[in-house]
Scaffold this motif. Structure first.
Motif, mmCIF file in Angstrom:
data_model
loop_
_atom_site.group_PDB
_atom_site.id
_atom_site.type_symbol
_atom_site.label_atom_id
_atom_site.label_comp_id
_atom_site.label_asym_id
_atom_site.label_seq_id
_atom_site.Cartn_x
_atom_site.Cartn_y
_atom_site.Cartn_z
ATOM 1 N N ASP A 274 0.843 -1.193 0.000
ATOM 2 C CA ASP A 274 0.000 0.000 0.000
ATOM 3 C C ASP A 274 0.883 1.250 0.000
ATOM 4 N N SER A 275 0.255 2.412 0.132
ATOM 5 C CA SER A 275 1.034 3.658 0.042
ATOM 6 C C SER A 275 1.966 3.833 1.241
ATOM 7 N N GLY B 236 5.810 4.591 0.873
ATOM 8 C CA GLY B 236 6.455 5.671 1.628
ATOM 9 C C GLY B 236 7.724 5.201 2.315
ATOM 10 N N ILE C 235 10.417 4.972 -0.282
ATOM 11 C CA ILE C 235 10.913 6.319 -0.639
ATOM 12 C C ILE C 235 11.842 6.838 0.471
ATOM 13 N N THR D 124 1.099 -1.952 -10.258
ATOM 14 C CA THR D 124 -0.036 -1.022 -10.418
ATOM 15 C C THR D 124 0.094 0.159 -9.461
ATOM 16 N N VAL D 125 0.466 -0.114 -8.216
ATOM 17 C CA VAL D 125 0.646 0.967 -7.236
ATOM 18 C C VAL D 125 1.732 1.933 -7.722
ATOM 19 N N LEU E 32 0.222 3.949 -10.747
ATOM 20 C CA LEU E 32 -0.821 4.923 -10.415
ATOM 21 C C LEU E 32 -0.268 6.120 -9.639
ATOM 22 N N THR E 33 0.833 5.914 -8.940
ATOM 23 C CA THR E 33 1.438 7.004 -8.160
ATOM 24 C C THR E 33 2.577 7.694 -8.920
ATOM 25 N N ASN E 34 2.833 7.233 -10.143
ATOM 26 C CA ASN E 34 3.954 7.746 -10.965
ATOM 27 C C ASN E 34 5.316 7.442 -10.362
ATOM 28 N N LEU E 35 5.363 6.589 -9.372
ATOM 29 C CA LEU E 35 6.647 6.318 -8.726
ATOM 30 C C LEU E 35 7.481 5.277 -9.462
ATOM 31 N N VAL F 191 10.689 6.762 -10.275
ATOM 32 C CA VAL F 191 11.723 6.879 -9.227
ATOM 33 C C VAL F 191 12.214 5.499 -8.801
ATOM 34 N N MET G 117 -6.829 -2.584 -2.722
ATOM 35 C CA MET G 117 -5.966 -1.415 -2.629
ATOM 36 C C MET G 117 -6.744 -0.234 -2.053
ATOM 37 N N GLU H 236 -6.232 1.544 1.681
ATOM 38 C CA GLU H 236 -5.799 2.943 1.752
ATOM 39 C C GLU H 236 -6.752 3.763 2.625
ATOM 40 N N MET I 17 -2.277 13.296 -6.105
ATOM 41 C CA MET I 17 -0.968 12.824 -5.669
ATOM 42 C C MET I 17 -0.103 14.035 -5.295
ATOM 43 N N LEU J 15 7.575 14.013 -5.952
ATOM 44 C CA LEU J 15 7.643 12.562 -6.145
ATOM 45 C C LEU J 15 8.304 11.854 -4.962
ATOM 46 N N GLU K 250 6.899 11.162 1.251
ATOM 47 C CA GLU K 250 6.775 9.831 1.866
ATOM 48 C C GLU K 250 5.329 9.483 2.225
ATOM 49 N N LEU L 17 -4.811 7.362 -4.461
ATOM 50 C CA LEU L 17 -4.624 5.994 -4.952
ATOM 51 C C LEU L 17 -5.958 5.225 -4.891
#
Lengths: 111, 144
Positions: free
Chosen positions: A55-56, A60, A63, A87-88, A91-94, A97, B49, B53, B100, B104, B107, B114
């Motif tokens: 999950d986010s 985190g 990151i 997918t996560v 969807l987060t554009n990560l 990175v 998901m 969240e 979002m 980027l 954290e 999401l």
């Protein structure tokens, strides 16, 4: 979630995860990688092959760990993501990175 | 009368809004998945998901010292999955269109955006002293 940080070869540390990388596991993962980096394992590969869900909070933690590694002139890469994790990231554009590598070996290539 | 017992269409779980109880939500979704082989990996993954969240957000923002209790109900329909998460506590302030973070390397701050991205519909209402989150995901079979 199980977090295995026993695979350290010089500056390269492989962190193997097993289970769900959610808000319960995220602080433990962040702490474990910070500890590795503080002890010289500045180039970290996180093996997500056995991660069934992220999950986010988990994102985190990755990151935060990436920033910690970079502060120590190292880096952090991820390997072996499943479809949900991909997918996560998307969807987060990560994924820009934390680009997923196919394997731990591919991620650590060049280190 | 012999014959197959139809799989239940509704699943319910309740708990305290603490990190450990998030696992209960994963478990109830796994139960629904096992009962309904026609549910696709993609549909289950997206609703999982989203609910994780939102529940995570509830846990993180629960006022210190206040016990917050939640109930989650998942309804499996032929064309959609509907999840309703109700919880106590003060009314949650929700942005109309969660986005979002620009940074980027942030954290945190991605949870609601999401969840919204994983769903076709996400609503929050505060009614009878309860925060009620409604999550709707149209099933892949209904998108064909």
């Amino acid at each position: 979630m199980e977090i295995d940080t026993s695979d350290v070869r010089g500056k390269v540390a492989v962190v193997r995860l097993d289970g769900r990388l959610n808000m319960v596991a995220a602080p433990r993962l962040k702490g474990a990688i910070e500890d590795l980096v503080d002890h010289g394992g500045t180039h970290v590969v996180v093996d997500l092959t056995a991660v069934t869900f992220m999950d986010s909070s988990g994102l985190g933690a990755l990151i935060a760990a990436l920033k910690k590694a970079r502060q120590a002139q190292g880096d952090l890469r991820i390997a072996g993501v499943n479809e949900q994790v991909a997918t996560v990231l998307k969807l987060t554009n990560l994924d820009r990175v934390l680009r997923p590598f196919e394997s731990v070996e591919a991620a650590a290539d060049g280190w | 009368m012999a014959g197959e017992v139809p799989a239940p269409a509704e699943y319910t779980v309740s708990g305290l809004a603490v990190p450990e109880s998030i696992e209960l939500l994963h478990d109830v979704l796994a139960e629904a998945r096992a009962d309904h082989p026609s549910l696709s990996e993609g549909d289950m993954s997206m609703i999982e998901m989203a609910i994780i969240e939102i529940a995570g957000n509830v846990v993180q923002h629960a006022p210190p010292g206040l016990t917050v209790v939640y109930t989650f109900v998942l309804d499996v329909h032929d064309d959609r999955l509907v999840g309703v998460l109700s919880h106590s506590g003060p009314e949650v302030e929700v942005a109309d269109d969660p986005e979002m973070p620009d940074d980027l390397m942030a954290e945190s701050g991605r949870g609601l955006a999401l969840a919204e991205a994983a769903l076709d519909e996400l609503r929050h209402e505060f009614t009878d002293d309860q925060n009620v989150w409604t999550l709707v995901r149209r099933r892949e079979v209904a998108r064909a």
